[in-house]
Design a protein around this motif. Structure first.
Motif, short mmCIF file in Angstrom:
data_model
loop_
_atom_site.label_atom_id
_atom_site.label_comp_id
_atom_site.label_asym_id
_atom_site.label_seq_id
_atom_site.Cartn_x
_atom_site.Cartn_y
_atom_site.Cartn_z
N CYS A 185 -9.88 -4.90 -0.77
CA CYS A 185 -10.86 -4.50 0.24
C CYS A 185 -12.27 -5.00 -0.06
O CYS A 185 -13.20 -4.74 0.70
CB CYS A 185 -10.86 -2.98 0.41
N ARG B 195 0.83 -1.21 0.00
CA ARG B 195 0.00 0.00 0.00
C ARG B 195 0.86 1.26 0.00
O ARG B 195 0.59 2.22 -0.72
CB ARG B 195 -0.91 0.00 1.23
N VAL C 8 -11.60 2.99 1.85
CA VAL C 8 -10.61 2.71 0.80
C VAL C 8 -11.23 2.83 -0.59
O VAL C 8 -10.62 3.39 -1.51
CB VAL C 8 -9.99 1.31 1.00
N GLU C 9 -12.45 2.33 -0.77
CA GLU C 9 -13.06 2.38 -2.10
C GLU C 9 -13.30 3.82 -2.57
O GLU C 9 -12.93 4.15 -3.71
CB GLU C 9 -14.36 1.57 -2.11
N SER D 176 -6.70 11.08 0.10
CA SER D 176 -6.94 9.69 -0.33
C SER D 176 -5.83 8.76 0.17
O SER D 176 -6.11 7.63 0.60
CB SER D 176 -7.03 9.62 -1.86
N CYS D 177 -4.59 9.22 0.13
CA CYS D 177 -3.48 8.40 0.60
C CYS D 177 -3.59 8.12 2.10
O CYS D 177 -3.34 6.99 2.55
CB CYS D 177 -2.15 9.09 0.31
N ALA E 74 -11.67 6.42 -1.63
CA ALA E 74 -10.34 7.01 -1.82
C ALA E 74 -9.73 6.57 -3.16
O ALA E 74 -9.14 7.37 -3.88
CB ALA E 74 -9.41 6.61 -0.67
N CYS E 75 -9.90 5.29 -3.50
CA CYS E 75 -9.40 4.80 -4.79
C CYS E 75 -10.12 5.47 -5.95
O CYS E 75 -9.50 5.84 -6.96
CB CYS E 75 -9.55 3.29 -4.88
N ARG F 196 -6.62 2.41 6.11
CA ARG F 196 -7.64 1.42 5.80
C ARG F 196 -9.06 1.92 6.14
O ARG F 196 -9.89 1.17 6.65
CB ARG F 196 -7.36 0.10 6.51
N ASN F 197 -9.31 3.18 5.88
CA ASN F 197 -10.63 3.76 6.09
C ASN F 197 -11.17 4.29 4.75
O ASN F 197 -10.45 4.99 4.04
CB ASN F 197 -10.56 4.92 7.09
N ILE G 106 -6.29 5.48 2.56
CA ILE G 106 -5.85 4.15 2.11
C ILE G 106 -4.87 3.53 3.10
O ILE G 106 -4.99 2.35 3.48
CB ILE G 106 -5.22 4.24 0.71
N LEU H 89 -5.93 -2.72 -5.37
CA LEU H 89 -6.24 -2.21 -4.03
C LEU H 89 -7.73 -2.32 -3.74
O LEU H 89 -8.14 -2.68 -2.63
CB LEU H 89 -5.78 -0.76 -3.93
#
Length: 270
Positions: free
Chosen positions: A134, A30, A90-91, A80-81, A93-94, A87-88, A84, A130
């Motif tokens: 998740c 990550r 994540v979708e 976003s980083c 943010a991606c 781990r909050n 990620i 990524l």
């Protein structure tokens, strides 16, 4: 030692590496994957005037929109980083990083530069992996036996798309020269990326590509050896962190496996 024995020995070494690094590998993957976005957000801060001036002069959009572009890139990538890595969300943010990639490709006219286009698509492949990490795997009604629906689940399709897009990074590294060494490197590199793409001996091939890319990155993208005021410094730095992000994507392939749409997975049914 025969070819089969050599391959088995290499796979045993890869499995041993995975056993030792299993706890840390996803975190390292990550961090590597988002490194180019972190670097770009920092660059936006320190080169705010240059970046906004370039956008304004290129598109004639005025200072307000040019500064808004820089702000969106800075906050969008940095936020976003952080999400990620923690781990909050994540979708989302991606998805935001996908939007940043698309925005930059248009703003900096990368759509017409095949090399930059392929590298950004490879970066998108890392983000797909990524997303796959998740995703919650749908459970089959047949316990212990992978169903067709499972093999074609969104997670497995994301893994397939991510693997295929990651190989585009290697396509930009091919020299297509006639010297024996260049031909050998191109053939070996092409064979490895095809193995990753189809999902055959995936973890071993991906680990080999990670080692290869690390060597290429440190050798040819050593931006720290070039004066900071040189334009070549920024070019090498951009390449270095983009390559590091693709390394992160390959490490995710190693950590997650090839997924249901792969030769490795199909072999389990034979």
């Amino acid at each position: 030692m025969g070819h089969g024995d050599l391959m088995s020995r290499a796979e045993d070494l890869a499995d041993q590496f995975l056993r030792v690094s299993r706890r840390y590998l996803p975190h390292a993957a990550r961090l590597c994957l988002v490194s180019t976005f972190l670097e770009d957000s920092v660059r936006m801060w320190f080169q705010w005037t240059d970046q906004s001036g370039y956008i304004n002069s290129t598109w004639g959009c005025g200072g307000l929109l040019a500064n808004a572009f820089v702000l969106i890139n800075l906050l969008g990538q940095l936020g976003s980083c952080v999400l990620i890595l923690s781990r909050n969300f994540v979708e989302p943010a991606c998805c935001a990083l996908f939007g940043i990639i698309a925005l930059q490709m248009v703003a900096y006219s990368m759509l017409w530069d095949l090399r930059f286009l392929m590298r950004n698509l490879a970066l998108g492949g890392g983000l797909l992996l990524l997303l796959a990490e998740c995703r919650q795997e749908a459970r089959s009604v047949f316990a212990g036996v992978p169903s067709v629906a499972q093999r074609r689940s969104p997670k497995h399709l994301l893994q397939l798309g991510g693997r295929v897009l990651l190989i585009l990074m290697f396509m930009t590294l091919l020299h297509l020269e006639l010297s024996a060494l260049s031909v050998l490197k191109d053939l070996v590199g092409t064979a490895l990326v095809l193995l990753v793409a189809v999902g055959f001996k995936t973890k071993l091939a991906a680990l080999t590509l990670v080692a290869w890319l690390l060597c290429i990155n440190v050798t040819f993208n050593a931006f720290w050896s070039v004066p900071a005021y040189s334009a070549f410094h920024d070019f090498l730095k951009y390449d270095f962190f983009q390559t590091t992000s693709v390394i992160g994507g390959l490490l995710l392939v190693v950590a997650l496996g090839p997924g249901g749409v792969s030769v490795d997975e199909k072999k389990k049914e034979w």
